[in-house]
Design an enzyme around this catalytic site. Structure first.
Site, PDB file in Angstrom:
ATOM      1  N   SER A   1       0.845  -1.196   0.000  1.00 14.35           N
ATOM      2  CA  SER A   1       0.000   0.000   0.000  1.00 14.35           C
ATOM      3  C   SER A   1       0.877   1.240   0.000  1.00 14.35           C
ATOM      4  O   SER A   1       1.973   1.248   0.594  1.00 14.35           O
ATOM      5  CB  SER A   1      -0.900   0.020   1.240  1.00 14.35           C
TER       6      SER A   1
ATOM      7  N   TYR B   1      -0.907  -0.628   9.963  1.00 12.59           N
ATOM      8  CA  TYR B   1      -1.103  -0.998   8.560  1.00 12.59           C
ATOM      9  C   TYR B   1       0.097  -0.597   7.710  1.00 12.59           C
ATOM     10  O   TYR B   1       0.587  -1.365   6.882  1.00 12.59           O
ATOM     11  CB  TYR B   1      -2.377  -0.312   8.058  1.00 12.59           C
TER      12      TYR B   1
ATOM     13  N   LYS C   1       2.513  -3.129   5.659  1.00 12.03           N
ATOM     14  CA  LYS C   1       2.574  -3.053   4.195  1.00 12.03           C
ATOM     15  C   LYS C   1       3.985  -2.769   3.692  1.00 12.03           C
ATOM     16  O   LYS C   1       4.378  -3.265   2.629  1.00 12.03           O
ATOM     17  CB  LYS C   1       1.590  -1.998   3.686  1.00 12.03           C
TER      18      LYS C   1
END
Length: 303
Positions: A151, A164, A168
């Site tokens: 991401s 997150y 990622k």
């Protein structure tokens, strides 16, 4: 014949959104698909076999071959059961798409241990466990492909996503290591940073007019637009493509940069903290990255 004819692919998080689009596209390209999904909420609550089964049924109804699987990616045993499902049902495994994900967004200074661990478990540990479960089979058959979802939250940055973002960006390092370690076995590993409206992006807060406008732009980015790149990277057509990071947004494909030195400074007698402050930092400051998030860097509207 499609680009995935004769191949077996595991797609994790295949019950909806990007994963569903990839699973359907793999089958349409001739692949036999293990559609894996726990069917839980974004926060990990509950479990429902329905989403994975519906995708598998949709593939079969269209004339393809698929089986549903509801094992967790976040444990060593669960990941091995996912890969074993492919072997039991189809006799082999040729590609893994690590797409399963969850969100527990919180500002860093408010994030608790569970919010950190739950996201790392699914994204980073899950990508490692499923990849590792397939590795020996890829090595023995001297061929295989990994497609991991990263991401721009990790590659560039974002608010309220320390868990997150860390997971990622960790996946990028994992992918590069897999590509290096398994190149001798003709195994490839690449990343996709997808831009798409899905259940995960649906949780983005939109309280100001600017945020609401951003969300409306994001809704134009269809989840199915990610699938063609995933199919390509899993196919033999990508035999010479490995250790790369692609961002896919609507009809755009971007090759993302990877860390390399930008500027070097040298002092013959060695550096002191004072010399660094007086000389090194001023010399390098022009190449400093500003404190930006993904939307600041990739700021133009989807094409």
């Amino acid at each position: 014949m499609g680009m995935m004819e004769g191949k077996v692919v595991v797609v994790t998080g295949a019950g909806g959104g990007i994963g569903r689009g990839i699973a359907l596209a793999m089958a349409a390209a001739g692949g036999r698909v293990v559609a894996n999904d726990l069917g839980v909420s974004l926060g990990g609550e509950g479990a429902d076999a329905g989403p994975a089964q519906r995708v598998a049924d949709e593939i079969v109804a269209a004339g393809g071959q698929a089986v549903a699987n509801t094992d967790t990616v976040s444990t060593w045993a669960g990941a091995h059961r996912i890969v074993q499902c492919a072997l039991d049902q189809f006799g082999r495994i040729d590609a893994v798409v690590n797409n399963a994900g969850n969100l527990r967004d919180r500002m860093f200074h408010k994030m608790n241990e569970d919010e950190w661990r739950s996201v790392i478990d699914v994204h980073l540990h899950g990508a490692f466990f499923v990849s590792r479960a397939a590795a020996n089979h890829f090595r023995d058959q001297e061929g295989g492909a990994y497609v991991h979802m990263t991401s721009t939250s990790g590659l560039i940055g974002n608010f309220g996503q320390a868990n997150y973002s860390a997971a990622k960006l960790g996946i990028v390092g994992l992918s590069k290591s897999i590509a290096l370690d398994m190149a001798r076995y003709r195994v490839r590993s690449n990343c996709i940073a997808p831009f798409a409206w899905s259940r995960m992006t649906d949780s983005i807060p939109a309280t100001t007019p600017e945020e609401k406008a951003r969300v409306e732009r994001m809704k134009k980015m269809e989840a199915g637009k990610i699938a063609p790149m995933a199919v390509f990277l899993a196919s033999d057509a990508a035999a010479d493509v490995t250790a790369q990071i692609f961002a896919v947004r609507a009809n755009e494909i971007m090759l993302m940069g990877q860390s390399r030195p930008l500027r070097s400074v040298h002092l013959g007698e060695g550096w002191t903290p004072e010399a660094i402050a007086a000389t090194a930092i001023p010399a390098m400051r022009g190449q400093f990255y500003p404190l930006e998030r993904s939307g600041d860097v990739i700021s133009w509207d989807p094409i």
